[in-house]
Scaffold this motif. Sequence first.
Motif, PDB file in Angstrom:
ATOM      1  N   ALA A  97     -12.418  15.967  -3.692  1.00 16.17           N
ATOM      2  CA  ALA A  97     -12.688  14.665  -4.688  1.00 16.17           C
ATOM      3  C   ALA A  97     -11.344  13.708  -4.844  1.00 16.17           C
ATOM      4  O   ALA A  97     -11.463  12.529  -4.909  1.00 16.17           O
ATOM      5  N   GLU A  98     -10.104  14.487  -5.044  1.00 17.65           N
ATOM      6  CA  GLU A  98      -9.117  13.645  -5.179  1.00 17.65           C
ATOM      7  C   GLU A  98      -8.393  12.794  -3.966  1.00 17.65           C
ATOM      8  O   GLU A  98      -7.968  11.859  -4.133  1.00 17.65           O
ATOM      9  N   VAL A  99      -8.830  13.751  -2.857  1.00 16.54           N
ATOM     10  CA  VAL A  99      -8.678  12.758  -1.620  1.00 16.54           C
ATOM     11  C   VAL A  99      -9.616  11.531  -1.348  1.00 16.54           C
ATOM     12  O   VAL A  99      -8.930  10.522  -1.131  1.00 16.54           O
ATOM     13  N   GLY A 100     -10.695  11.666  -1.793  1.00 18.58           N
ATOM     14  CA  GLY A 100     -11.502  10.557  -1.803  1.00 18.58           C
ATOM     15  C   GLY A 100     -11.051   9.380  -2.858  1.00 18.58           C
ATOM     16  O   GLY A 100     -11.174   8.070  -2.437  1.00 18.58           O
ATOM     17  N   LEU A 101     -10.773   9.698  -4.009  1.00 15.51           N
ATOM     18  CA  LEU A 101     -10.143   8.787  -5.063  1.00 15.51           C
ATOM     19  C   LEU A 101      -8.876   8.029  -4.506  1.00 15.51           C
ATOM     20  O   LEU A 101      -8.654   6.828  -4.575  1.00 15.51           O
ATOM     21  N   ALA A 102      -7.990   8.911  -3.823  1.00 23.32           N
ATOM     22  CA  ALA A 102      -6.904   8.392  -3.056  1.00 23.32           C
ATOM     23  C   ALA A 102      -7.150   7.184  -2.155  1.00 23.32           C
ATOM     24  O   ALA A 102      -6.545   6.094  -2.097  1.00 23.32           O
ATOM     25  N   GLN A 103      -8.082   7.743  -1.062  1.00 21.93           N
ATOM     26  CA  GLN A 103      -8.687   6.658  -0.424  1.00 21.93           C
ATOM     27  C   GLN A 103      -9.146   5.485  -0.729  1.00 21.93           C
ATOM     28  O   GLN A 103      -8.881   4.232  -0.296  1.00 21.93           O
ATOM     29  N   THR A 104      -9.905   5.384  -1.968  1.00 22.30           N
ATOM     30  CA  THR A 104     -10.356   4.326  -2.518  1.00 22.30           C
ATOM     31  C   THR A 104      -9.366   3.481  -3.260  1.00 22.30           C
ATOM     32  O   THR A 104      -9.274   2.224  -3.032  1.00 22.30           O
ATOM     33  N   HIS A 105      -8.291   3.815  -3.714  1.00 19.29           N
ATOM     34  CA  HIS A 105      -7.059   3.192  -4.475  1.00 19.29           C
ATOM     35  C   HIS A 105      -6.565   2.654  -3.129  1.00 19.29           C
ATOM     36  O   HIS A 105      -6.066   1.365  -3.444  1.00 19.29           O
ATOM     37  N   LEU A 106      -6.329   3.100  -2.044  1.00 17.20           N
ATOM     38  CA  LEU A 106      -5.731   2.634  -1.042  1.00 17.20           C
ATOM     39  C   LEU A 106      -6.694   1.309  -0.547  1.00 17.20           C
ATOM     40  O   LEU A 106      -5.850   0.601  -0.021  1.00 17.20           O
ATOM     41  N   GLN A 107      -7.670   1.551  -0.349  1.00 14.65           N
ATOM     42  CA  GLN A 107      -8.687   0.639   0.139  1.00 14.65           C
ATOM     43  C   GLN A 107      -8.680  -0.882  -0.805  1.00 14.65           C
ATOM     44  O   GLN A 107      -8.729  -1.886  -0.139  1.00 14.65           O
ATOM     45  N   PHE A 108      -8.329  -0.478  -2.145  1.00 15.31           N
ATOM     46  CA  PHE A 108      -8.342  -1.621  -2.820  1.00 15.31           C
ATOM     47  C   PHE A 108      -7.137  -2.528  -2.754  1.00 15.31           C
ATOM     48  O   PHE A 108      -7.247  -3.559  -3.199  1.00 15.31           O
ATOM     49  N   THR A 109      -5.940  -1.901  -2.032  1.00 11.27           N
ATOM     50  CA  THR A 109      -4.944  -2.752  -1.607  1.00 11.27           C
ATOM     51  C   THR A 109      -5.120  -3.809  -0.675  1.00 11.27           C
ATOM     52  O   THR A 109      -4.500  -4.955  -0.768  1.00 11.27           O
ATOM     53  N   THR A 110      -6.468  -3.742   0.033  1.00  8.31           N
ATOM     54  CA  THR A 110      -6.763  -4.671   1.009  1.00  8.31           C
ATOM     55  C   THR A 110      -7.919  -5.466   0.370  1.00  8.31           C
ATOM     56  O   THR A 110      -9.049  -4.896   0.188  1.00  8.31           O
ATOM     57  N   PRO A 142       0.618  -1.308   0.102  1.00  6.02           N
ATOM     58  CA  PRO A 142      -0.166  -0.009   0.019  1.00  6.02           C
ATOM     59  C   PRO A 142       0.898   1.355  -0.083  1.00  6.02           C
ATOM     60  O   PRO A 142       0.212   2.336   0.062  1.00  6.02           O
ATOM     61  N   LEU A 143       2.248   1.300   0.130  1.00 10.28           N
ATOM     62  CA  LEU A 143       3.053   2.410   0.296  1.00 10.28           C
ATOM     63  C   LEU A 143       2.758   3.519  -0.700  1.00 10.28           C
ATOM     64  O   LEU A 143       2.565   4.814  -0.474  1.00 10.28           O
ATOM     65  N   ILE A 144       2.699   3.304  -2.074  1.00 12.31           N
ATOM     66  CA  ILE A 144       2.299   4.231  -3.335  1.00 12.31           C
ATOM     67  C   ILE A 144       1.263   4.783  -2.856  1.00 12.31           C
ATOM     68  O   ILE A 144       0.900   6.106  -3.001  1.00 12.31           O
ATOM     69  N   TYR A 145      -0.111   4.163  -2.752  1.00 17.05           N
ATOM     70  CA  TYR A 145      -1.214   4.553  -2.484  1.00 17.05           C
ATOM     71  C   TYR A 145      -1.268   5.546  -1.158  1.00 17.05           C
ATOM     72  O   TYR A 145      -2.239   6.412  -1.121  1.00 17.05           O
TER      73      TYR A 145
END
Length: 361
Positions: free
Chosen positions: A142-155, A92-95
Amino acid sequence: MNRVFLLVLMSCSSLYCLTGCSEKKKEKEEKVKLLVTSPLAKDTTITKEYVAQIHSIQHIELRALEKGYLQKIFVDEGQTVRQGQVMFQITPLIYQAELKKSQAEANYVGLEYQNTKKLADNNVVSKSELALAQAKFDKANAEVGLAQTHLQFTTIKAPFTGIMDHFQARLGSLVDEGDLLTTLSDNSKMWVYFNVPEAEYLAYKAHAQANNQEVQLLMANNEVFNQPGVVQTIEADFNNETGNIAFRATFPNPKGLLRNGETGSILMSVPLKHALIIPQKATFEVLEKKFVYVVDDKKQVHQKEITVASEMPDLYVVSSGLASTDKILLEGIRKVKDGDKIRYSYQEPKSVVAHLKTYSE
């Protein structure tokens, strides 16, 4: 004279011998009495068997939603996992870094918006500038929400409770977006599919009040599954190549005995009106065709081909070749041939079926 007398004596002896043998043979034949019965005409129920494929009520593929290294595996192959349980962790480091960057940008734009709002309240700047600052702030959030979604996808978590299959990727593997990790099956209920010929489908629809007929499942070990199933769905179209239509029966699977991909056979009871039933032991085969011996009014037996519609324990249901009034040879079919005249005793078909025990002659 002696020679003539000797010839006469020998002729008499031969005639006596032949006459005696013939009388003994006739006497023996008269003592042989065979058993004859008739087909039993009655309403009955037969069991049809259909080859079946067993599927989980839910069976899905779990795939990577982001690119990265498979950092952690929290489950094992064949394990039962609960809904929401964490199964895999992709690096998850990049995200995480992207999330922090977008949050910092949102904080900066947020400060700009607050300053612009104060100036607009004091009529220092125009309302259009305030609206522009508002738009920048919304975009940053919105960019924060998108980044949070990408991070959640790593789990990767289990979407439902089920049993997982073997791993398709190992710990430390580099996985790309969309790569298969494993499969997950919900085996609490099983869907069993089987194909039914068109004629039997029409008979089923004629007798079924609704698609809720109870069926049994014969497993690969020839044991009947201990839970009954119910036919709930029939597909819309027939297969033009096979002339079949697919049925689906649902079986509860409380102990998890059944697994996705198993095979078996569906046992479905089918009612028959005015069926002709004969004992299996009254039949014999010639070149894979079934025959019986029919006894005529002159007490002669004649070989007759029959068509078997279905099979029951010790019994055949005959679809053609016999009438309910025919008399058929029940025992001794190996002792006669076509055209022989016999002596027989008649037994009522109900009595025959009630005391039937199959044996081979």
